[in-house]
Design a protein around this motif. Structure first.
Motif, mmCIF file in Angstrom:
data_model
loop_
_atom_site.group_PDB
_atom_site.id
_atom_site.type_symbol
_atom_site.label_atom_id
_atom_site.label_comp_id
_atom_site.label_asym_id
_atom_site.label_seq_id
_atom_site.Cartn_x
_atom_site.Cartn_y
_atom_site.Cartn_z
ATOM 1 N N SER A 135 50.287 111.176 -16.967
ATOM 2 C CA SER A 135 50.338 110.484 -18.256
ATOM 3 C C SER A 135 49.742 111.385 -19.325
ATOM 4 C CB SER A 135 49.525 109.180 -18.188
ATOM 5 O OG SER A 135 48.145 109.474 -17.987
ATOM 6 N N LYS A 136 50.104 111.101 -20.563
ATOM 7 C CA LYS A 136 49.591 111.845 -21.709
ATOM 8 C C LYS A 136 48.064 111.701 -21.774
ATOM 9 C CE LYS A 136 50.582 112.135 -26.655
ATOM 10 N NZ LYS A 136 49.475 111.324 -27.220
ATOM 11 N N GLU A 137 47.595 110.500 -21.449
ATOM 12 C CA GLU A 137 46.162 110.228 -21.507
ATOM 13 C C GLU A 137 45.398 111.148 -20.547
ATOM 14 O OE1 GLU A 137 45.582 106.048 -20.974
ATOM 15 O OE2 GLU A 137 43.417 106.155 -21.381
ATOM 16 N N PHE A 138 45.943 111.320 -19.350
ATOM 17 C CA PHE A 138 45.261 112.222 -18.420
ATOM 18 C C PHE A 138 45.362 113.670 -18.888
ATOM 19 C CE2 PHE A 138 44.994 115.214 -14.945
ATOM 20 C CZ PHE A 138 43.694 114.956 -14.538
ATOM 21 N N SER A 139 46.529 114.061 -19.404
ATOM 22 C CA SER A 139 46.685 115.439 -19.895
ATOM 23 C C SER A 139 45.623 115.753 -20.945
ATOM 24 C CB SER A 139 48.075 115.642 -20.506
ATOM 25 O OG SER A 139 49.071 115.511 -19.517
ATOM 26 N N GLU A 140 45.377 114.795 -21.825
ATOM 27 C CA GLU A 140 44.377 115.013 -22.875
ATOM 28 C C GLU A 140 42.977 115.159 -22.288
ATOM 29 O OE1 GLU A 140 46.941 112.659 -26.301
ATOM 30 O OE2 GLU A 140 45.082 111.758 -25.545
ATOM 31 N N LEU A 141 42.683 114.317 -21.301
ATOM 32 C CA LEU A 141 41.380 114.396 -20.631
ATOM 33 C C LEU A 141 41.201 115.755 -19.960
ATOM 34 C CD1 LEU A 141 38.792 113.230 -19.184
ATOM 35 C CD2 LEU A 141 40.336 112.223 -17.484
ATOM 36 N N LYS A 148 52.331 123.760 -17.557
ATOM 37 C CA LYS A 148 53.464 122.862 -17.801
ATOM 38 C C LYS A 148 53.049 121.669 -18.670
ATOM 39 C CE LYS A 148 56.704 119.796 -15.481
ATOM 40 N NZ LYS A 148 56.769 118.869 -14.343
ATOM 41 N N ASP A 149 52.016 120.942 -18.245
ATOM 42 C CA ASP A 149 51.699 119.705 -18.973
ATOM 43 C C ASP A 149 50.222 119.311 -18.918
ATOM 44 O OD1 ASP A 149 51.583 118.947 -16.333
ATOM 45 O OD2 ASP A 149 53.333 117.644 -16.394
ATOM 46 N N ARG A 150 49.352 120.312 -18.671
ATOM 47 C CA ARG A 150 47.904 120.044 -18.655
ATOM 48 C C ARG A 150 47.528 119.027 -17.591
ATOM 49 N NH1 ARG A 150 48.544 124.177 -21.113
ATOM 50 N NH2 ARG A 150 47.889 124.541 -23.261
ATOM 51 N N GLN A 151 48.237 119.081 -16.463
ATOM 52 C CA GLN A 151 47.910 118.175 -15.368
ATOM 53 C C GLN A 151 47.530 118.972 -14.123
ATOM 54 O OE1 GLN A 151 51.181 115.348 -15.078
ATOM 55 N NE2 GLN A 151 50.812 114.573 -17.143
#
Lengths: 360, 360
Positions: B29-35, B228-231
């Motif tokens: 999720s975007k929220e996790f990527s930001e974290l 890829k997506d900060r995950q």
């Protein structure tokens, strides 16, 4: 509140979340020994395992732990991938041994009739496969397959990460030598722990080896430390262990494993019925449907996208796309862990609404 | 409340503990990527690293991740153990490459004068050692040693698990290629995460390799997914990641790294001074004293036991024995993470009292 119907991490109920906030203790204490002994004792009983351990790490690390302890470098490992997680298992085996992978088409499941010939001809020392292929929502018939493989003298490794405790399992009865599940799946705890069960033959295998190609994941170290004082060889995620203990408490309070399997099976049947009524077809072949996640096929990639985005934006409900062959036109609804039936109906009602709007 | 003066897990303040209880999200999720992007960006800056990752697992798994990504099977790794954790590092290297270990006697530290000849003669490709030997409370002079090893073309791996952020570190300035610390140490978060920093040369090493002997710990997978997506490639311990974010917030709010180092250094000096005044000698050689943990020598094993048990039973204060050569007559007081000076004084007052009672 957003309703999370994703296949792990699943929503974590407040009691379990709050269990993480106790004042920290050291893992070299009687208090921790009691906590860890309780977890391992219950896990052993739940799984019918000879030994059980909780590893600090993702489910994937637990699976890797099974592979590197039970498979030797020169050994052949027959694998039956039927989706993304089965393929990841093959990749993991590739690091430590020689996988021989057999596949079926997307949505199909493995049973003994389909796997028998490959097992017979493989001359493999180990069989490794997933119980519940999360990518499509397909449940493989591991009991018949593992029992047969064991009758041929093989060790069996099962990735049950998205299956347990929502799907039947008895390691002894099923002939499973190494089993792993993840804390963030149907047991409903936060992510960060892998739960392992090992059979008598599995223990014999790893204890008789002279070299195991990992330090942290070397089960000889875990066994030795557990036998010494019920502790872990390295610092465990103590706050998560408290959460897992609470999740086990809730499992026991709510009727135990049988009730848990039944609740998931009923939810899965309900979701399939309603999706069928709306005209969607289920990805999983009949007889192989997952208890924890249902993949279904939309008319088009566009419809799938409209449903997924619409659910999140207009209803605050999060579901995910299917994987592999169905990644564009397939969606998946998880009914895993501490979900409520009302959440599933809210989701299905919303899908029906979005679908109709698209047809107008 | 029990006062925990143990070298990790350390006490976790309420704000950090409570950060674990947010409603669960999915890691896709975007929220996790930001974290995760926030954690990695700050960690990179704190360490002066080229890349930074948070691995779900103990600090020991993070150290193993560095070793298996930066050392190849046929390579020689020169190691400088001076206590239990240095020896564990040698054991870890042994799984993946060829360690050459040099030792000094218990309580002594490594500096460039002592290490130079071994580095010169080793023809090693990698140097690996601990920054802060927790078992005795000894701080090695890694800056001079790593800079020299790098000038000889080696890669350098530092186990900073019990050192950071309480001890000076700048990977670029110190010539460190792989650095690891644990979440449950001086940063004051719960256990279950390893924090990694990798230098430019370290990144070049692992990205140029064709085979890395792990799936979960393969940094190529972590790098690829982050870009890829900060995950993360596998499911991370999301609730612990929230706690780590809060711990980073508190580090920043309380004056950042410099203030953190100063606070620990002052506490260490205070503890040593008071122990000396009571007539105890410090295990660490002068000039090599740890910022985070002080080991001291009792008159006898009996006195050590009386102090340790007395502190716990009569004062609710938990300290631990020293390790190795001082395991019987040595004790250790940790001043690590979110401790209060008043806790240290309570502990020291109590030790003084127990000591006097024993002499009567």
């Amino acid at each position: 509140m957003k309703i999370l119907l994703t296949p792990g991490p699943v929503p974590v109920v407040k009691e379990i979340r709050n269990a993480q906030t106790k004042e920290m203790i050291t893992h070299r204490s009687k208090e921790f020994s009691e906590l860890y002994e309780d977890l391992c004792t219950r896990l052993k009983r739940y799984l019918s395992a000879e030994e059980a351990y909780v590893i600090t790490g993702s489910g994937a690390l637990g699976l890797e732990t099974l592979v590197l302890n039970l498979c030797e470098k020169e050994e052949k490992v027959v694998c039956f991938p039927n989706g993304e997680f089965g393929e990841k298992l093959v990749e993991t085996v590739k690091v430590y041994a020689n996988p021989e992978a057999h596949t079926v088409e997307a949505g199909k499941g493995w049973n003994i009739e389909r796997a028998k010939e490959a097992i017979d001809q493989s001359n493999a020392q180990v069989l490794a496969m997933v119980y519940n292929e999360t990518g499509y929502g397909v449940r493989n018939h591991i009991k018949e397959i593992c029992r047969y493989a064991k009758s041929k003298g093989m060790l069996t490794i099962i990735d049950g990460i998205s299956a347990w405790p929502a799907t039947e399992l008895d390691m002894k009865e099923f002939g499973v030598d190494g089993f792993v599940t993840g804390s963030q799946k149907a047991i409903g705890a936060p992510p960060g722990m892998a739960l392992l069960g090992i059979s008598k033959e599995g223990v014999e295998k790893f204890t008789s080896r002279e070299f195991i190609p990992s330090y942290y994941c070397d089960l000889r170290r875990h066994k030795k430390r557990y036998e010494k004082d019920r502790q872990t060889p390295n610092t465990p995620a103590i706050s998560l262990f408290w959460a897992l203990q609470k999740a086990f408490d809730l499992l026991d309070e709510n009727g135990g494993l049988d009730a848990c399997v039944k609740r998931h099976k009923n939810a899965a049947a309900h979701v399939r019925k309603r999706l069928n009524e709306m005209g969607f077809s289920i990805i999983a072949e009949p007889g192989f449907e997952s208890n924890t996640i249902t993949g279904f096929v939309c008319d088009s990639a566009k419809q799938a996208e409209r449903i997924k985005v619409g659910l999140e934006k207009s209803f605050g409900i999060k579901i995910v796309s299917a994987r592999g062959a169905y990644k564009d036109n397939g969606l998946r609804i998880a009914h895993m862990g501490n979900f409520k039936m009302s959440w599933l109906d809210s989701c299905l009602d919303a899908i029906e609404k979005i679908k109709k709007e698209g047809e107008e």
